[in-house]
Design an enzyme around this catalytic site. Structure first.
Site, mmCIF file in Angstrom:
data_model
loop_
_atom_site.group_PDB
_atom_site.id
_atom_site.type_symbol
_atom_site.label_atom_id
_atom_site.label_comp_id
_atom_site.label_asym_id
_atom_site.label_seq_id
_atom_site.Cartn_x
_atom_site.Cartn_y
_atom_site.Cartn_z
ATOM 1 N N ALA A 46 11.247 0.180 15.093
ATOM 2 C CA ALA A 46 10.785 -1.553 15.004
ATOM 3 C C ALA A 46 11.317 -1.980 13.927
ATOM 4 O O ALA A 46 11.682 -3.377 13.969
ATOM 5 C CB ALA A 46 9.396 -1.330 15.043
ATOM 6 N N GLU A 47 11.647 -1.415 13.023
ATOM 7 C CA GLU A 47 11.989 -2.040 11.528
ATOM 8 C C GLU A 47 13.789 -2.294 11.897
ATOM 9 O O GLU A 47 14.281 -3.447 11.633
ATOM 10 C CB GLU A 47 11.969 -1.133 10.375
ATOM 11 C CG GLU A 47 12.446 -1.361 9.152
ATOM 12 C CD GLU A 47 11.917 -2.878 8.551
ATOM 13 O OE1 GLU A 47 11.144 -3.399 9.182
ATOM 14 O OE2 GLU A 47 12.569 -3.670 8.038
ATOM 15 N N ILE A 95 44.751 21.644 24.988
ATOM 16 C CA ILE A 95 44.844 23.170 24.506
ATOM 17 C C ILE A 95 44.909 24.212 25.322
ATOM 18 O O ILE A 95 44.367 23.883 26.451
ATOM 19 C CB ILE A 95 43.810 23.086 23.265
ATOM 20 C CG1 ILE A 95 42.449 22.854 23.685
ATOM 21 C CG2 ILE A 95 44.133 22.611 21.918
ATOM 22 C CD1 ILE A 95 41.465 22.947 22.565
ATOM 23 N N LYS A 133 33.235 23.238 22.769
ATOM 24 C CA LYS A 133 34.098 22.586 23.654
ATOM 25 C C LYS A 133 33.231 21.885 24.460
ATOM 26 O O LYS A 133 32.588 22.154 25.228
ATOM 27 C CB LYS A 133 34.935 23.640 24.598
ATOM 28 C CG LYS A 133 35.915 22.838 25.356
ATOM 29 C CD LYS A 133 36.868 23.899 25.875
ATOM 30 C CE LYS A 133 37.946 23.095 26.751
ATOM 31 N NZ LYS A 133 37.605 22.208 27.719
ATOM 32 N N ARG A 154 42.382 9.433 27.926
ATOM 33 C CA ARG A 154 43.563 10.257 27.840
ATOM 34 C C ARG A 154 44.669 9.883 28.882
ATOM 35 O O ARG A 154 45.950 9.803 28.442
ATOM 36 C CB ARG A 154 43.243 11.891 27.879
ATOM 37 C CG ARG A 154 44.244 12.731 27.595
ATOM 38 C CD ARG A 154 43.895 13.953 27.521
ATOM 39 N NE ARG A 154 45.017 14.722 27.368
ATOM 40 C CZ ARG A 154 45.278 15.948 28.325
ATOM 41 N NH1 ARG A 154 44.401 16.074 29.223
ATOM 42 N NH2 ARG A 154 46.406 16.680 28.319
ATOM 43 N N GLU A 190 35.210 13.381 22.245
ATOM 44 C CA GLU A 190 34.845 13.505 23.697
ATOM 45 C C GLU A 190 33.411 12.606 23.791
ATOM 46 O O GLU A 190 32.436 12.767 23.321
ATOM 47 C CB GLU A 190 34.366 15.063 23.782
ATOM 48 C CG GLU A 190 34.311 15.705 25.355
ATOM 49 C CD GLU A 190 35.587 16.002 25.776
ATOM 50 O OE1 GLU A 190 36.538 15.862 25.167
ATOM 51 O OE2 GLU A 190 35.487 16.755 26.999
ATOM 52 N N LYS A 313 40.117 26.516 15.824
ATOM 53 C CA LYS A 313 41.276 25.654 15.271
ATOM 54 C C LYS A 313 41.619 26.267 13.937
ATOM 55 O O LYS A 313 40.772 26.462 12.987
ATOM 56 C CB LYS A 313 41.099 24.240 15.115
ATOM 57 C CG LYS A 313 40.839 23.587 16.217
ATOM 58 C CD LYS A 313 40.394 22.031 16.245
ATOM 59 C CE LYS A 313 40.137 21.698 17.646
ATOM 60 N NZ LYS A 313 39.451 20.326 17.579
ATOM 61 N N LYS A 337 36.577 30.171 26.491
ATOM 62 C CA LYS A 337 35.486 29.799 27.553
ATOM 63 C C LYS A 337 34.333 30.660 27.568
ATOM 64 O O LYS A 337 34.353 31.687 27.068
ATOM 65 C CB LYS A 337 36.129 30.095 28.876
ATOM 66 C CG LYS A 337 37.299 28.838 29.016
ATOM 67 C CD LYS A 337 36.605 27.455 29.527
ATOM 68 C CE LYS A 337 37.481 26.720 30.552
ATOM 69 N NZ LYS A 337 37.123 25.648 31.341
ATOM 70 N N CYS A 439 1.015 29.200 56.448
ATOM 71 C CA CYS A 439 -0.454 29.244 57.196
ATOM 72 C C CYS A 439 -0.387 28.555 58.395
ATOM 73 O O CYS A 439 -1.577 28.432 59.025
ATOM 74 C CB CYS A 439 -1.408 28.517 56.151
ATOM 75 S SG CYS A 439 -1.149 26.759 55.982
HETATM 76 S S1 IVH Z 1 41.084 19.781 20.604
HETATM 77 C C1 IVH Z 1 45.535 18.819 20.139
HETATM 78 N N1 IVH Z 1 38.379 20.134 20.264
HETATM 79 O O1 IVH Z 1 38.967 19.944 25.833
HETATM 80 C C2 IVH Z 1 44.055 19.470 20.263
HETATM 81 N N2 IVH Z 1 39.229 19.490 22.414
HETATM 82 O O2 IVH Z 1 42.373 20.367 26.367
HETATM 83 C C3 IVH Z 1 43.278 18.355 21.085
HETATM 84 N N3 IVH Z 1 37.671 19.017 24.305
HETATM 85 O O3 IVH Z 1 40.359 17.397 27.572
HETATM 86 C C4 IVH Z 1 41.880 18.817 21.713
HETATM 87 N N4 IVH Z 1 35.951 19.727 22.905
HETATM 88 O O4 IVH Z 1 38.961 16.397 25.386
HETATM 89 C C5 IVH Z 1 39.441 19.729 21.144
HETATM 90 N N5 IVH Z 1 36.128 20.508 20.085
HETATM 91 C C6 IVH Z 1 37.085 20.201 20.896
HETATM 92 C C7 IVH Z 1 36.965 19.949 22.171
HETATM 93 C C8 IVH Z 1 37.937 19.471 22.865
HETATM 94 C C9 IVH Z 1 36.570 19.403 24.362
HETATM 95 C C10 IVH Z 1 38.417 18.902 25.469
HETATM 96 C C11 IVH Z 1 39.443 17.657 25.130
HETATM 97 C C12 IVH Z 1 40.465 18.195 26.072
HETATM 98 C C13 IVH Z 1 40.238 19.702 26.239
HETATM 99 C C14 IVH Z 1 41.355 20.468 25.642
#
Ligand code: IVH
Length: 701
Positions: A46-47, A95, A133, A154, A190, A313, A337, A439
């Site tokens: 509210a503030e 990636i 991810k 993208r 994202e 990374k 994955k 029933c």
């Molecule tokens: S890094 C050059 N980090 O996954 C590196 N991508 O191919 C660029 N994604 O559609 C991506 N979480 O939008 C990176 N923690 C994360 C991510 C992420 C989701 C998606 C990204 C892209 C695909 C990567």
């Protein structure tokens, strides 16, 4: 910031509007960051709203003070004909994905990195930044001198679409960065939708469709909903699809000293007010990656949003540069994955399950499929509306989702795979021939409701437990000592199948049950005995007739006065009751149209459940025995609770008041009656005990 916050509390500060507006913007930005990024708000909503409105007012009075980065400027723009194309200053790459969901995925990546860097076994482990991810869509946010100037999808990696207008409606994306005025700073991340917001959105969509909206649809998953919202040409619609954002990297940068590590970079972005997910870690070597993969895998279902894996990374940006790219993928990053939570499979048949409240749920019988970590062969189709909307037919290939402990569900059909001999559109009524599969009672579906239900009520075994608990609850028959564990036991053991059977329980049968000592058995029997004396309203409520809550039960009791007049009432007669509309009237009629339900009422009465019947309001022309008489209750009565006594007095037409005055006719006093009794004596008002009250209730009118 603390001083600015203190300033804000003082509306008398003698600043000019320009200064005041600038301060308000800084404060709003600070609090938005506390709220969205740090999850640690310092002021109540509210503030925040108050500060926001103050800024809006200043800007309205002084349009020259408006700026593009003002938090008030998340206004909804125009409907677009299409999106303009944006060429990315720096290509948006993707990636490599490690599809081996076991630890091998992490070991393989670490092995490749070490080989590429020509490290030997004796060399120290590589430091990695590990993060989630996110399952949404990639967005590039371009800030110039700290101000958000453009947001783009993208696209094909080289060019995307300009979705600035929609992205600006995402409250947690800062329109201005804190403490970062770099000439160019592109933040990549994202856009996603939280699962609770997705569920709420679909709920709203279903309501719209139920109201006849033609162009509305439900969404298969949060990613589709998010992608649809970002690419929505009408920003007003986009703004109603609540999106979120997490940053995970950079695009083009000019004039900013990028930190040396990826983790440092994310820290810096968070400090600038950009949302960065806190589920991330800096780890050493393959072992560290594996531990992160496992930890996040365990947490996955508890996260408020969907992830489909984790991302590793190389943390040092210098090493990243050394590693470089293969084709369009960096060698220094990989997605690892998790087992998919959605899979395709064949729909072999549709069964119908009866829930505890009689709700009939279509259940998909599937070709077994491994999804979300287990083999699934049944999945819910929710209800007939959903099944029709998705046009799910026997023989279709469907998408099944199973996330965590949630019941697996069919989220959609893969129409491309529909065979020519696919079954008819789903029709629940035809399928069941109009009868409950458990029933045999008639199934019903009321207007505006999505669910078909079994009308068998108390008779239908599927509904027994729920019905018994409802009957036993405090506001109904108030059976002390009968809780859900015991009801489960009694029903599962086949000891109690109907409500009347509760009153046939004996000590011998009860003590046979697990964990039932003689003392609790005796207590329960006493509770059952005590519950027999009740009121018509409580009894009607306890029957668990759909749409008959406590208030309606009281109204029915008052109106009809006796149970037989209720069970025998036509819909028209029921409609005469105060506050009873067609839906409720029909529901009551349907309930008593089932002979089993009338039988249950009879059996309960034979078991000794009783209440005082009155003539009801139908015969209200004749004065009720206590009409016009006001009572005040005080102290503890020997058998009646305060509520019981009140109900009985009211049923007889009397009034119960909270305080004694000259208008009070009787004070009913029990043990430990206090000031009210003294007052009654002082005013010379008649005082009754419980016996006196009961006597009075029995008097003829
Ligand atoms: S890094 C050059 N980090 O996954 C590196 N991508 O191919 C660029 N994604 O559609 C991506 N979480 O939008 C990176 N923690 C994360 C991510 C992420 C989701 C998606 C990204 C892209 C695909 C990567």
């Amino acid at each position: 910031m603390a001083t600015a916050a203190a300033d804000a509390a003082d509306p008398l500060t003698p600043w000019g509007p320009g200064e005041r507006a600038a301060r308000l913007r800084a404060q709003l930005q600070h609090h938005a960051q506390r709220y969205y990024v740090l999850d640690a708000p310092e002021i109540p909503d509210a503030e925040y709203d108050r500060l926001f409105q103050e800024l809006q007012a200043i800007e309205a009075a002084h349009p020259e003070l408006l700026s593009a980065d003002s938090p008030t400027q998340r206004v909804i723009g125009k409907v677009l004909a299409g999106f303009a194309s944006v060429r990315h200053a720096l290509a948006m790459l993707s990636i490599r994905t490690e599809t081996d969901t076991t630890a091998n995925g992490a070991i393989a990546f670490d092995g490749r990195v070490r080989r590429e860097l020509e490290l030997v076994e004796a060399d120290a482990p590589i430091e990695y930044a590990a993060e989630l991810k996110f399952d949404g869509l990639a967005i590039n946010l371009r800030y110039e001198h700290g101000v958000l100037v453009q947001a783009a999808t993208r696209g094909d990696g080289e060019s995307g679409e300009d979705v600035t207008q929609n992205i600006r409606t995402i409250a947690e994306i800062p329109l201005r960065l804190s403490n970062n005025a770099a000439p160019v700073l592109e933040v990549r991340g994202e856009v996603y939708m939280r699962r609770d917001r997705f569920d709420a959105l679909n709920e709203r969509q279903r309501a719209l469709i139920a109201q006849g909206a033609k162009n509305e649809k439900t969404f298969v998953n949060p990613r589709n909903a998010a992608a649809g919202a970002v690419r929505q040409l009408d920003p007003a619609i986009a703004a109603k699809r609540p999106l979120s954002f997490f940053a995970y990297g950079l695009g083009d940068v000019q004039g900013w000293d990028v930190p040396d590590t990826h983790s440092g970079l994310l820290d810096a972005l968070a400090a600038a007010g950009v949302p960065v997910c806190r589920d991330r870690a800096v780890v050493q070597g393959a072992e560290g990656l594996i531990a992160f993969h496992m930890a996040m895998g365990a947490k996955r279902d508890a996260l408020p949003f969907d992830i489909d894996g984790v991302v590793y990374k190389v943390n040092s940006r210098a090493l990243q540069q050394r590693l470089g790219f293969v084709t369009r993928e960096p060698r220094w990053a990989v997605a690892h994955k998790y087992p998919a939570q959605e899979q395709m499979t064949l729909l072999r048949d549709i069964d119908i399950q009866v829930g505890r409240t009689g709700k009939l749920t279509p259940v998909a019988k599937l070709e077994p499929v491994f999804v979300g970590g287990t083999t699934v062969s049944n999945a819910t189709l929710h209800n007939e509306d959903e099944t029709r909307r998705k046009d799910v037919r026997i023989g279709d290939t469907v998408i099944v989702r199973r996330a965590g402990d949630v019941i697996p569900e069919v989220v959609g059909v893969v129409l491309d795979r529909r065979p020519s001999d696919v079954g008819e559109p789903f029709d629940l009524y035809r399928r069941l021939n109009g009868q409950c599969p458990i029933c045999g009672s008639a199934i019903t579906r009321e207007e505006g409701e999505v669910d078909w239900r079994c009308s068998g009520g108390l008779f239908c075994p599927a509904q027994r437990k729920q019905a018994i608990l409802h009957f036993a609850q405090r506001r109904a028959l108030d059976i002390e000592g009968l809780g859900d564990k015991l009801v489960d036991q009694l029903v599962d053991a086949g000891i109690v199948r109907t409500l009347p059977e509760l009153y046939t329980l004996g000590l011998a049968k009860l003590t046979e049950l697990d964990r039932m000592g003689e003392k609790s058995a005796v207590n329960l029997l006493a509770g059952l005995q005590g519950s027999k004396r009740t009121t018509l309203a409580r009894f009607l409520y306890g029957l668990g007739i759909r749409h008959v809550g406590e208030t309606t039960a009281k109204d029915l009791a008052k109106h009809f006065g006796g149970i037989d007049r209720v069970t025998g009432a036509t819909v028209e007669q029921l409609l005469e009751v105060h506050d009873v509309g067609p839906v409720v009237a029909q529901s009551i009629r349907t309930f008593f149209d089932q002979p089993h339900n009338v039988e249950v009422v009879e059996q309960l009465r034979s078991a000794g459940v009783h209440w005082e019947e009155t003539e009801g309001a139908v015969a209200d022309v004749a004065p009720k025995r206590l009409a016009g008489i006001t009572f005040v209750l005080t102290g503890t009565l020997p058998t009646l609770s305060r509520e019981d006594a009140k109900e009985r007095i009211e049923a007889a037409g009397g009034k119960v008041s909270g305080s004694v005055s000259r208008k009070t006719h009787f004070v009913v006093a029990g043990d430990e009656a206090g000031a009210k009794l003294d007052k009654a004596r002082e005013l010379g008002i008649a005082v009754l005990d419980e016996a006196g009250l009961l006597e009075m209730l029995r008097l003829p009118a």
